[in-house]
Design a protein around this motif. Structure first.
Motif, mmCIF file in Angstrom:
data_model
loop_
_atom_site.group_PDB
_atom_site.id
_atom_site.type_symbol
_atom_site.label_atom_id
_atom_site.label_comp_id
_atom_site.label_asym_id
_atom_site.label_seq_id
_atom_site.Cartn_x
_atom_site.Cartn_y
_atom_site.Cartn_z
ATOM 1 N N GLU A 1 11.269 -7.710 -13.402
ATOM 2 C CA GLU A 1 11.152 -6.985 -12.056
ATOM 3 C C GLU A 1 10.458 -5.752 -12.535
ATOM 4 O O GLU A 1 10.914 -4.881 -13.436
ATOM 5 N N LEU A 2 9.577 -5.313 -11.828
ATOM 6 C CA LEU A 2 8.728 -3.945 -12.290
ATOM 7 C C LEU A 2 8.752 -3.082 -10.916
ATOM 8 O O LEU A 2 8.371 -3.557 -9.733
ATOM 9 N N ARG A 3 9.472 -2.114 -11.068
ATOM 10 C CA ARG A 3 9.644 -0.982 -9.973
ATOM 11 C C ARG A 3 8.661 -0.116 -10.192
ATOM 12 O O ARG A 3 8.394 0.681 -11.226
ATOM 13 N N TYR A 4 7.704 0.426 -9.125
ATOM 14 C CA TYR A 4 6.795 1.347 -9.435
ATOM 15 C C TYR A 4 6.793 2.411 -8.273
ATOM 16 O O TYR A 4 7.185 2.358 -7.259
ATOM 17 N N GLU A 5 6.530 3.577 -8.670
ATOM 18 C CA GLU A 5 6.341 4.995 -7.954
ATOM 19 C C GLU A 5 4.992 5.396 -8.069
ATOM 20 O O GLU A 5 4.729 5.520 -9.172
ATOM 21 N N ARG A 6 4.196 5.714 -7.073
ATOM 22 C CA ARG A 6 3.008 6.414 -7.255
ATOM 23 C C ARG A 6 2.495 7.466 -6.128
ATOM 24 O O ARG A 6 3.203 7.470 -5.245
ATOM 25 N N ALA B 1 -4.243 -1.518 -12.519
ATOM 26 C CA ALA B 1 -4.076 -2.131 -11.102
ATOM 27 C C ALA B 1 -3.248 -1.759 -10.198
ATOM 28 O O ALA B 1 -3.665 -1.373 -8.963
ATOM 29 N N LEU B 2 -2.182 -1.018 -10.567
ATOM 30 C CA LEU B 2 -1.301 -0.258 -9.595
ATOM 31 C C LEU B 2 -1.718 1.255 -9.325
ATOM 32 O O LEU B 2 -1.186 1.697 -8.182
ATOM 33 N N GLY C 1 0.970 -1.302 0.060
ATOM 34 C CA GLY C 1 -0.054 -0.074 0.084
ATOM 35 C C GLY C 1 0.944 1.168 -0.186
ATOM 36 O O GLY C 1 0.244 2.364 0.194
ATOM 37 N N GLY C 2 1.941 1.121 -0.329
ATOM 38 C CA GLY C 2 3.094 2.308 -0.122
ATOM 39 C C GLY C 2 3.235 2.962 -1.361
ATOM 40 O O GLY C 2 2.475 2.700 -2.369
ATOM 41 N N THR C 3 3.927 4.175 -1.469
ATOM 42 C CA THR C 3 4.103 4.941 -2.564
ATOM 43 C C THR C 3 5.062 4.447 -3.467
ATOM 44 O O THR C 3 5.006 4.780 -4.513
ATOM 45 N N ARG D 1 -6.023 14.032 -8.141
ATOM 46 C CA ARG D 1 -4.980 13.675 -8.856
ATOM 47 C C ARG D 1 -4.245 12.446 -8.422
ATOM 48 O O ARG D 1 -3.986 12.092 -7.361
ATOM 49 N N SER D 2 -3.754 11.612 -9.422
ATOM 50 C CA SER D 2 -2.820 10.503 -9.215
ATOM 51 C C SER D 2 -1.784 10.555 -10.386
ATOM 52 O O SER D 2 -2.104 11.015 -11.300
ATOM 53 N N ALA D 3 -0.606 10.078 -9.910
ATOM 54 C CA ALA D 3 0.406 9.587 -10.829
ATOM 55 C C ALA D 3 1.118 8.414 -10.473
ATOM 56 O O ALA D 3 1.179 7.915 -9.359
#
Length: 222
Positions: free
Chosen positions: A61-66, A216-217, A49-51, A82-84
């Motif tokens: 490997e998939l690295r994400y930031e949101r 999804a993310l 549930g983090g950023t 707003r979301s990114a």
């Protein structure tokens, strides 16, 4: 009954109750007919549930930031969301932006700018998704969009039905990709992990996977 036996019985009952709770599974998304048999199912673990985070999909490997934010003024008379999302998948990268503006009068939300998601995806693909609210925000929030890669087009729609239930839920619990009305891929977001249903066709799979992972993310502030 002796006190020791009472304590033992209580411990056994507690253990049985905890085991029962552990075995309870989240409700499953209702899949279009034939999709499960005609696709490869992947379980994606580790979405927190983090950023930011890291997950593995098909050995990559998939690295994400949101991020997500919501501004509300005058008791929700005006609100802006707003979301990114940005993620890297091997050498490929993707980015998404979500925007929405509403005016709230009593329980009815009047969209000033509809919920709109725009993504730039690997391979030059693009994804646009728009929410078509059916009135008050308490009702079903259906989302539809289009995935484009070159001359190929797929339709994306949100899923609101659970297996074994005739009653839809308000928020999307997954998304389905369709090719000329035929379901070819899907992602289920209900529960802690993701379930991906990916086409066996290599080109369609390469386009579908990042698009479904993007929706999804993404965080959508409420």
């Amino acid at each position: 009954m002796p006190a020791a036996r009472l304590r033992c019985s209580a411990i056994l009952l507690l253990a049985a109750a905890l085991a029962g709770c552990a075995s309870i599974q989240p409700a499953r998304m209702a899949l279009p007919e034939g999709l499960a048999a005609g696709s490869d199912q992947l379980q994606v673990h580790g979405v927190g549930g983090g950023t930011r985070g890291q997950i593995s999909v098909e050995g990559r490997e998939l690295r994400y930031e949101r991020s997500a934010s919501r501004l509300s003024l005058f008791d929700d008379l005006y609100s802006s969301e707003r979301s990114a999302l940005a993620f890297s998948w091997g050498a490929d990268t993707a980015s998404c932006k979500l925007r929405q503006r509403d005016s709230q009068i009593n329980v009815v939300a009047i969209p000033l700018k509809p919920w709109t998601l725009n993504c730039g995806l690997p391979g030059g693909a693009t994804l646009t998704v728009v929410e078509a609210s059916k009135g008050p925000r308490t009702l079903q929030r259906e989302r539809r969009g289009e995935l484009r890669q070159g001359e190929q087009r797929w339709t994306l729609r949100s899923v609101h039905k659970l297996e074994g239930s005739d009653w839809p839920v308000a928020e999307p619990i997954g998304y389905v990709l369709e090719d000329q009305g035929r379901a070819v891929a899907a992602v289920e977001t209900n529960g802690g992990d993701l379930r991906l249903f990916l086409p066996r066709d290599t080109a369609a799979r390469a386009a579908a996977a990042p698009a479904l992972l993007a929706v999804a993310l993404l965080w959508s502030p409420q």
